[in-house]
Scaffold this motif. Structure first.
Motif, mmCIF file in Angstrom:
data_model
loop_
_atom_site.group_PDB
_atom_site.id
_atom_site.type_symbol
_atom_site.label_atom_id
_atom_site.label_comp_id
_atom_site.label_asym_id
_atom_site.label_seq_id
_atom_site.Cartn_x
_atom_site.Cartn_y
_atom_site.Cartn_z
ATOM 1 N N VAL A 113 11.853 2.378 3.578
ATOM 2 C CA VAL A 113 11.541 3.783 3.850
ATOM 3 C C VAL A 113 10.303 4.200 3.058
ATOM 4 C CG1 VAL A 113 12.355 6.158 3.525
ATOM 5 C CG2 VAL A 113 13.885 4.427 4.452
ATOM 6 N N ALA A 114 10.248 3.828 1.804
ATOM 7 C CA ALA A 114 9.091 4.165 0.977
ATOM 8 C C ALA A 114 7.837 3.470 1.488
ATOM 9 C CB ALA A 114 9.357 3.771 -0.467
ATOM 10 N N LEU A 115 7.967 2.242 1.893
ATOM 11 C CA LEU A 115 6.824 1.499 2.407
ATOM 12 C C LEU A 115 6.292 2.118 3.691
ATOM 13 C CD1 LEU A 115 5.380 -0.934 1.330
ATOM 14 C CD2 LEU A 115 6.738 -2.352 2.836
ATOM 15 N N PHE A 116 7.188 2.543 4.569
ATOM 16 C CA PHE A 116 6.765 3.206 5.805
ATOM 17 C C PHE A 116 6.030 4.498 5.478
ATOM 18 C CE2 PHE A 116 10.643 1.193 8.014
ATOM 19 C CZ PHE A 116 9.936 0.029 8.267
ATOM 20 N N THR A 117 6.535 5.251 4.518
ATOM 21 C CA THR A 117 5.901 6.509 4.146
ATOM 22 C C THR A 117 4.506 6.265 3.570
ATOM 23 O OG1 THR A 117 8.083 7.379 3.622
ATOM 24 C CG2 THR A 117 6.211 8.634 2.830
ATOM 25 N N MET A 118 4.376 5.245 2.743
ATOM 26 C CA MET A 118 3.073 4.950 2.160
ATOM 27 C C MET A 118 2.073 4.488 3.215
ATOM 28 S SD MET A 118 3.745 3.282 -1.565
ATOM 29 C CE MET A 118 4.983 2.096 -1.113
ATOM 30 N N SER A 119 2.537 3.882 4.270
ATOM 31 C CA SER A 119 1.617 3.386 5.291
ATOM 32 C C SER A 119 1.137 4.484 6.234
ATOM 33 C CB SER A 119 2.273 2.266 6.075
ATOM 34 O OG SER A 119 3.344 2.768 6.837
ATOM 35 N N ILE A 120 1.698 5.664 6.135
ATOM 36 C CA ILE A 120 1.218 6.780 6.947
ATOM 37 C C ILE A 120 -0.243 7.074 6.615
ATOM 38 C CG2 ILE A 120 1.453 9.269 7.348
ATOM 39 C CD1 ILE A 120 4.474 8.886 7.042
ATOM 40 N N GLY A 121 -0.591 7.014 5.350
ATOM 41 C CA GLY A 121 -1.981 7.234 4.943
ATOM 42 C C GLY A 121 -2.919 6.219 5.573
ATOM 43 N N GLN A 122 -2.501 4.974 5.610
ATOM 44 C CA GLN A 122 -3.309 3.931 6.233
ATOM 45 C C GLN A 122 -3.476 4.203 7.724
ATOM 46 O OE1 GLN A 122 -1.482 0.095 6.240
ATOM 47 N NE2 GLN A 122 -3.342 -0.958 6.876
ATOM 48 N N SER A 123 -2.421 4.634 8.370
ATOM 49 C CA SER A 123 -2.497 4.943 9.799
ATOM 50 C C SER A 123 -3.434 6.111 10.068
ATOM 51 C CB SER A 123 -1.104 5.252 10.343
ATOM 52 O OG SER A 123 -0.273 4.133 10.214
ATOM 53 N N ILE A 124 -3.436 7.093 9.194
ATOM 54 C CA ILE A 124 -4.348 8.228 9.338
ATOM 55 C C ILE A 124 -5.793 7.750 9.233
ATOM 56 C CG2 ILE A 124 -5.164 10.338 8.189
ATOM 57 C CD1 ILE A 124 -2.191 10.861 7.476
ATOM 58 N N VAL A 125 -6.056 6.865 8.301
ATOM 59 C CA VAL A 125 -7.411 6.343 8.138
ATOM 60 C C VAL A 125 -7.827 5.532 9.363
ATOM 61 C CG1 VAL A 125 -8.822 4.776 6.750
ATOM 62 C CG2 VAL A 125 -7.336 6.417 5.628
ATOM 63 N N TRP A 126 -6.913 4.705 9.893
ATOM 64 C CA TRP A 126 -7.237 3.914 11.095
ATOM 65 C C TRP A 126 -7.516 4.824 12.285
ATOM 66 C CZ3 TRP A 126 -8.932 -0.722 11.175
ATOM 67 C CH2 TRP A 126 -8.513 -1.660 10.243
ATOM 68 N N VAL A 179 -7.421 13.300 1.087
ATOM 69 C CA VAL A 179 -6.310 14.004 0.435
ATOM 70 C C VAL A 179 -4.996 13.749 1.172
ATOM 71 C CG1 VAL A 179 -5.382 16.305 -0.068
ATOM 72 C CG2 VAL A 179 -7.722 15.748 -0.680
ATOM 73 N N LEU A 180 -5.030 13.780 2.493
ATOM 74 C CA LEU A 180 -3.811 13.554 3.259
ATOM 75 C C LEU A 180 -3.309 12.114 3.089
ATOM 76 C CD1 LEU A 180 -1.799 14.943 5.070
ATOM 77 C CD2 LEU A 180 -3.153 14.232 7.023
ATOM 78 N N ALA A 181 -4.222 11.145 3.104
ATOM 79 C CA ALA A 181 -3.820 9.751 2.903
ATOM 80 C C ALA A 181 -3.259 9.548 1.492
ATOM 81 C CB ALA A 181 -5.005 8.820 3.149
ATOM 82 N N LEU A 182 -3.886 10.151 0.501
ATOM 83 C CA LEU A 182 -3.372 10.052 -0.872
ATOM 84 C C LEU A 182 -2.031 10.757 -1.022
ATOM 85 C CD1 LEU A 182 -6.602 10.555 -3.012
ATOM 86 C CD2 LEU A 182 -5.247 8.467 -2.767
ATOM 87 N N ALA A 183 -1.871 11.906 -0.370
ATOM 88 C CA ALA A 183 -0.600 12.630 -0.441
ATOM 89 C C ALA A 183 0.527 11.810 0.179
ATOM 90 C CB ALA A 183 -0.723 13.978 0.253
ATOM 91 N N ALA A 184 0.273 11.210 1.332
ATOM 92 C CA ALA A 184 1.305 10.387 1.970
ATOM 93 C C ALA A 184 1.664 9.194 1.091
ATOM 94 C CB ALA A 184 0.825 9.915 3.340
ATOM 95 N N THR A 185 0.662 8.585 0.479
ATOM 96 C CA THR A 185 0.922 7.452 -0.410
ATOM 97 C C THR A 185 1.704 7.898 -1.640
ATOM 98 O OG1 THR A 185 -1.107 6.403 0.351
ATOM 99 C CG2 THR A 185 -0.179 5.598 -1.712
ATOM 100 N N THR A 186 1.362 9.049 -2.198
ATOM 101 C CA THR A 186 2.071 9.566 -3.365
ATOM 102 C C THR A 186 3.526 9.880 -3.033
ATOM 103 O OG1 THR A 186 0.010 10.487 -4.215
ATOM 104 C CG2 THR A 186 2.053 11.357 -5.143
#
Length: 181
Positions: free
Chosen positions: A103-116, A161-168
């Motif tokens: 679950v945490a890993l999926f949440t952290m990857s949201i930032g990566q998806s936003i960047v892609w 900021v959004l990618a960092l927030a999702a990762t945080t």
């Protein structure tokens, strides 16, 4: 789903699913996304689909690894010894415990998806021009970089900021789940 089938299926099914995952891993994410956009046309749905399918093999591999680790845990062996049916063991013991760290890993990857997705829009392969998208706004502001740098800075800062927030948030969830165990 593919990761679960690869971990819980019989040998032949697991081998086939693993090969499909490996073939999907062989495609670079950006190249696959470009292929999807070329076939389906540029749109928000295509960008979401391309990013989702491109990142799915990584998740499938992680799910498979977690399930394989949980499958031989002591509490699963105890449930087998008590005579619990396989479906109940999988549903009540293996899957919940295997998914918790993911679950945490999926949440952290949201930032990566936003960047892609923003990268695709920056290349002109995202949403149609009347719609505003951060990557498209970055691309549009590029022409006015010397006269109005905020046209590029603000969308770039929002993406960052959004990618960092999702990762945080993902890291906080991960820390919370690790403390709970």
């Amino acid at each position: 789903m593919f990761g679960s089938v690869a971990a819980l299926g019989d040998r032949v099914t697991a081998a086939v699913v693993n090969r499909v995952i490996e073939v999907a891993f062989a495609f670079p994410i950006l190249l696959f996304a470009l292929l999807m956009v070329a076939i389906l046309g540029p749109s928000a749905g295509t960008a979401i689909l391309a990013v989702g399918i491109s990142t799915a093999p990584g998740y499938a591999r992680m799910v498979r690894g977690q399930i394989l680790a949980e499958r031989n845990a002591g509490y699963v062996e105890a449930a087998r010894a008590l005579g619990h049916p396989r479906g109940r063991i999988i549903g009540q013991h293996i899957l919940p415990n295997a998914m918790r760290p993911l679950v945490a890993l999926f949440t952290m990857s949201i930032g990566q998806s936003i960047v892609w997705a923003s990268g695709l829009a920056f290349l002109g392969l995202g949403v149609a021009p009347p719609s505003s998208e951060w990557g498209a706004l970055l691309d549009a502001g590029r022409a006015y970089l010397l006269q109005a740098p905020w046209l590029t800075f603000i969308p770039g800062a929002v993406i960052l900021v959004l990618a960092l927030a999702a990762t945080t948030v993902g890291r906080r969830i991960q820390n919370h789940l690790e403390k709970a165990q």
